[in-house]
Design an enzyme around this catalytic site. Structure first.
Site, PDB file in Angstrom:
ATOM      1  N   LYS A 157     -24.307  28.793 126.124  1.00  0.00           N
ATOM      2  CA  LYS A 157     -24.558  26.693 126.018  1.00  0.00           C
ATOM      3  C   LYS A 157     -25.199  26.969 124.459  1.00  0.00           C
ATOM      4  O   LYS A 157     -25.775  27.050 124.045  1.00  0.00           O
ATOM      5  CB  LYS A 157     -25.972  26.651 127.176  1.00  0.00           C
ATOM      6  CG  LYS A 157     -25.694  27.209 127.955  1.00  0.00           C
ATOM      7  CD  LYS A 157     -27.094  26.111 129.284  1.00  0.00           C
ATOM      8  CE  LYS A 157     -26.700  26.037 131.163  1.00  0.00           C
ATOM      9  NZ  LYS A 157     -27.883  25.584 131.705  1.00  0.00           N
ATOM     10  N   ARG A 291     -30.991  10.467 126.058  1.00  0.00           N
ATOM     11  CA  ARG A 291     -30.025   9.169 126.551  1.00  0.00           C
ATOM     12  C   ARG A 291     -29.974   8.368 127.892  1.00  0.00           C
ATOM     13  O   ARG A 291     -30.226   9.136 128.612  1.00  0.00           O
ATOM     14  CB  ARG A 291     -28.907   9.211 125.424  1.00  0.00           C
ATOM     15  CG  ARG A 291     -27.929  10.345 125.907  1.00  0.00           C
ATOM     16  CD  ARG A 291     -26.717  11.084 125.668  1.00  0.00           C
ATOM     17  NE  ARG A 291     -26.368  11.983 126.544  1.00  0.00           N
ATOM     18  CZ  ARG A 291     -25.628  12.316 127.551  1.00  0.00           C
ATOM     19  NH1 ARG A 291     -25.387  11.407 128.705  1.00  0.00           N
ATOM     20  NH2 ARG A 291     -25.106  13.562 127.932  1.00  0.00           N
TER      21      ARG A 291
END
Length: 638
Positions: A157, A291
């Site tokens: 990742k 976000r």
């Protein structure tokens, strides 16, 4: 707050502009060269160019965005999602310039926007995480050494960013070095950081995430969970709320864990805590997105809240308008991401030649009408049957420089089954011609029995994608003749002629050919098909819910034998070559990666279709390539 600059593009820029203008806030759009005439530019109060075509030269340029905000007299900046939305340096630059950042504090972004630091914080607070390796020395050598202890399969990742970029599933040690190189390259390009981590993979996990909100006064609540298990390339394409099959106790535990993580980081604003849920209903932190999420509309649909308004008001110092026990959830909502890609998930650039959205129905509303029981944050769309957030119009040019996402179609209904039915019907009535989209693939996935039962897990498309593609091909064969007639006779019926004889018409669609007998003595109705002419002898035809890309194949050479394999490697889409792994004279094996091409913010590995020897390499790293271009040639092994 009186003037807001939206540091983004496309449907999310339009979405933010809509709410801000409803609140009486002036808006400032920014645009790159390809976006100069885009809808978000025309809908904002003001618009400023920031130059460049690629995101790295425009929407990822902190200096240009800060300068634009100052020039426009903006007092706040909303980053949307993607691009710089989770970039702490951007948030700091805005703060230094005296501008309000519509997002969490810079330090919270640095902690939670980095997956490695988020894992460390979660462990300290007793929130479950999977075995993994991260830290101050995430070098390839350290990650490879740690992989032996963690075991396979595992996930590589990108520590920064999200959206599935910089993620690779690795099943054995031999794949790991190439996966690390590819993930690091993609992460550097997408987020400006090549930092990686690895962690154990859960082969049959579900992706369940919790929407949290916190204000500047220490209050933090969650607005329920979403399931985003249907994914391609580690990117969600179907999301829904509530997540099917969760017990009340599991919902409560995941919500409490999400709030605990947000509080621990001193979080403010909108955020999403993402978990992996295993087959035994144990959950593990995956990451936190600092976000607004792409899929925030499904939460708005079931709560009736406007999450963008919540963001703006919280950034201005207002308190959350409700406590946890006052949040109400109504019915079920599902969102699909409409993308400019085919059923093989290959992205496509092009121009929209025809567009007609599905009818949204009586009572539809977006995030612009008041319907909330609270003092503010109203009107996310609760009770509306359908919602379509998009930036599509006729003449829109879909560029290779940006994500292939075109828009999001969202349904809301009292039950999950009704929401699925409403959404599949809307996808069938959506008309968009000129380039491939995943419209039909999404509808087929929604109808699949595994999804319909609420049992889809992250490998859903890997396990069922091929059967969905075969189903789509069968549907295309069934309407090929009608599509051919419509392409040739788009304005009505063919006149009846005196000759009773048939004449053959040979048309091509993808790799298939159809011999269609036209009888000139009969009138042939064009029906209800929609036709767009792509070029002489090429058409995009929509017959009901079926799309076909047809060409006049009357003069095609005879088809090659089934055993023949091309000795040329072609790129199926436009993009930029980011790596060439083959050299002239080198022997290659079937399935080996030869060239990596970046298109629409994703890297695509193009592999050898057979064993062979590289005869020539026609491209180099950094070169722009067009769809169909030859990348290299192969010859049979000696």
């Amino acid at each position: 707050m009186s003037r807001l600059l939206v540091a983004n593009r496309g449907e999310i820029a339009r979405r933010i502009i809509r709410t801000a203008q409803r609140m009486g806030i002036e808006t400032v759009a920014v645009y790159s060269v390809p976006d100069r005439g885009a809808l978000h530019v025309r809908e904002a109060t003001f618009a400023l160019p920031i130059g460049g075509s690629a995101a790295a030269d425009s929407y990822l340029r902190i200096d240009k965005l800060v300068s634009a905000a100052r020039q426009a007299g903006a007092d706040a900046v909303h980053p949307g999602y993607g691009f710089l939305s989770e970039n702490a340096d951007f948030a700091q630059a805005l703060e230094d310039a005296g501008l309000t950042w519509i997002g969490p504090p810079t330090e919270a972004i640095r902690t939670l926007g980095n997956k490695a630091r988020a894992r460390e914080l979660a462990r300290a607070r007793g929130i479950p995480v999977l075995p993994g390796c991260e830290g101050n020395d995430p070098s390839d050598l350290r990650l490879i050494a740690a992989a032996g202890e963690i075991g396979f399969p595992l996930m590589v990742k990108a520590a920064a960013g999200g959206g599935g970029r910089g993620m690779r599933l690795v099943s054995d040690a031999a794949q790991l070095p190439a996966a690390l190189h590819s993930a690091r390259s993609e992460a550097q390009s997408a987020f400006g950081s090549g930092e990686l981590l690895i962690e154990a993979a859960l082969p049959q996990a579900r992706h369940v995430e919790v929407q949290v909100f916190a204000d500047l006064h220490g209050n933090c609540i969650h607005l329920g969970e979403r399931d985003g298990s249907v994914q391609r390339r580690h990117q969600k394409i179907i999301e829904e709320t509530p997540a099917p099959g969760l017990s009340p106790q599991l919902r409560e535990a995941m919500g409490e864990a999400a709030i605990e993580l947000a509080r621990a980081a001193g979080y403010v604003g909108a955020g999403t805590v993402e978990f992996l849920l295993d087959e035994d209903s144990a959950f593990y932190l995956m990451e936190m997105n600092t976000r607004l999420q792409v899929e925030h509309p499904v939460t708005e649909m079931v709560t009736g809240l406007d999450l963008v308004e919540w963001q703006l008001r919280i950034a201005c110092g207002e308190r959350l308008p409700c406590r946890q026990q006052e949040v109400r959830f109504d019915g079920h909502a599902i969102e699909v991401r409409l993308c400019a890609e085919d059923e093989d998930f290959t992205p496509h650039a092009g121009t929209v030649l025809h567009f007609l959205p599905p009818p949204l129905g009586e009572g539809s509303r977006g995030p612009q009408e008041n319907g909330s029981p609270f003092s503010w944050g109203a009107g996310g769309g609760g009770g509306a049957p359908l919602r379509f957030d998009h930036a599509i119009e006729r003449g829109l040019t879909v560029s290779t420089h940006y994500d292939p996402l075109l828009g999001k179609l969202i349904s809301h209904a009292p039950t999950r089954a009704e929401a699925i039915s409403r959404l599949t019907s809307a996808l069938g009535r959506l008309q968009i011609l000129g380039l491939p989209t995943n419209r039909r693939f999404l509808a087929s996935a929604l109808r699949h029995p595994v999804f319909a039962r609420g049992e889809a897990r992250i490998p859903f498309l890997a396990e069922h994608g091929e059967s969905l593609r075969r189903q789509l091909e069968q549907e295309e064969f069934g309407v090929a003749a009608e599509a051919a007639f419509s392409a040739l006779l788009p304005h009505g019926a063919a006149p009846a002629l005196a000759s009773p004889f048939q004449r053959p018409l040979r048309i091509g669609h993808r790799d298939m050919h159809f011999d269609v007998p036209l009888c000139e003595a009969e009138g042939i109705a064009a029906g209800q098909a929609q036709v767009a002419t792509l070029a002489p002898g090429r058409w995009h035809v929509q017959v009901g819910a079926v799309d076909l890309f047809l060409r006049d194949a009357s003069f095609d050479p005879p088809p090659a034998s089934e055993t023949a394999v091309t000795d040329e490697l072609h790129v199926p889409f436009s993009g930029k070559v980011v790596a060439v792994h083959a050299q002239p004279g080198a022997s290659v094996r079937k399935g080996e990666t030869l060239v990596v091409v970046e298109s629409m913010k994703l890297e695509h590995a193009l592999v050898a279709q057979r064993d062979g020897v590289v005869r020539s390499v026609e491209v180099e790293t950094g070169q722009q390539v067009a769809s169909g271009q030859v990348l290299l040639t192969l010859e049979a092994p000696g």
